[in-house]
Design a protein around this motif. Sequence first.
Motif: not given
Length: 579
Positions: A419-420, A423, A426
């Motif tokens: 998840k990190e 992010e 992105h």
Amino acid sequence: MPTVIETLHFLFKSATQAAFPSLSEPSIEITQSTSDKFGDYQFNSAMKLSKLVQAPPRQIAETILKHLQKEPVISKVEIAGPGFINITIDPSYLSNRMNELLHDPLLGAKKLEAPSRVIIDFSAPNTAKEMHVGHLRSTIIGDCLARVFEFSGYDVLRLNHIGDWGTAFGMLIAYMKKHVPQVLTGSQATTLQELVQWYRASKHDFDHDPEFKKNSQLEVVSLQSGDPESLKAWNIICDISRKAYQEIYDLLDIKLIERGESFYNPMLADTVAELESKGLVQVSDGAKCIFLDGFVNREGEPLPLMVQKSDGAYNYDTTDMAAIKHRIQTEHGNRLIYVTDAGQGKHFEMIFKAAEKAGYLDPSKTKVDHVPFGLVLGPDGKKFKTRSGETERLIDLIYAAVNESEKIIEKRSPEMDSKERKELAHALGIGAIKYADLSCNRTGDYSFSYERMLRFEGNTAAFLMYSYVRVEGIKRKMQADIATLLKTDKVQIGNETEKTLAMHLAQFGETIQAVERELLPNRLTDYLYGLAEKFNAFYRDCPVEGSVEKNSRLLLCEAVALVMKQGLSMLGVKTVEKM
């Protein structure tokens, strides 16, 4: 607070007036030095003044220095060459500037003295067409300029002048009525990609089928006359396009108010009538035109600004005349900025001149700027295309940059949580696209390369983002309570490396003024790259942990973090805490 250069300007102007009382308003030119060996700033006016006071430039410089009030700003001045004055700023003054900057929301930039409205026209895709790489520059440059003006306190109106009116819609509606009527009634959903295919097919039929061309022209008439069925079809087409554009704007964190050509359509007839009443319009081959001095075509013939075609239809010239009138008279813009490709330069020169002749534009009250930009080229230096030879879709380019970023991050930090990592990918991918564009002088072309823009060294978003992470890392490692330090401690500039960093931080406001004046975002990217390099030298030469100067240096780190974060934010690049 005034910037350093404004303070120097005041001191040298006062000294010049005292030295030469006959000069009521002497011309003063002070610039940042191009090399440390010339000090921090240079006074460059002695040669110009020599003609006015009939004395050698070096003698003029010597006379000015006799009247110069140096304290507490200047530590040293030195005459160089024929009369340049090298200026070195006092470290104690810089210490005070840093302590002021740490408590200043504008970080040393100048506060806007009076309310002022800036209207920026940027992005501007065409309805029923996909945004491609060519729209990238207008969108990113316009957003950056809007962010800079907003930071300085201007009232900024961000306008998206979408191409959403005209013959193209008659063609498309006629085609869809014939082949996919259920879409126009709203009973069947579709996508922008399908709209694009239908538009291409309608263009083919328009060019080769006289009956279809006639039906298309009738649809334009129906649309312009406000026929409810035509307007419903038009709205459906616009909504499909708008949804696709908004996905891109959300990814890029772009805020815009849509005000397309259709917004100005009700004003066009009155605008042309008013231009006629002012004696500006001449009929040429049945078309209503404005002829302006100095504008000619390649054959040397007068170049018309056509405000109404011979068939009675309106065009871009008409819409832009109505728009500039509305932006000045109704929106009360103090500065109008148009961000488009360089090819539209002459068009806007003519619009501005015609608006002036019509009495809409008073240059003493309203400033107008066309902000041109070059092409986006591929790594091979040719116009950016996909492997199949098609123009690159902007949405594909953005997602590709994010995916490339994720691969690089996974390779550098395989232990990072999924998840990190996503992010961070992105933030890095989109930041890299923006920074690569903005770091080039917008007036030239630039080559788009994922490999180059995602490097962690050199003048890239990754390098700056990592520099910010390093600053925050120092504060975290030392468990610094910055809020308390701001109350109990002060920055005290000691060695030359600290002074170099503080001097650069103190020039943040001057950089913002330069961007506002020149409308060149690369002035800001150059500044931030310089800040990252000077911080890295500070990190190398000036240990924080365990040093006597620990608290002062922590506050200097905080100043770097504040300026770096704000600067990147104005570029539309997000900072992260870990990389």
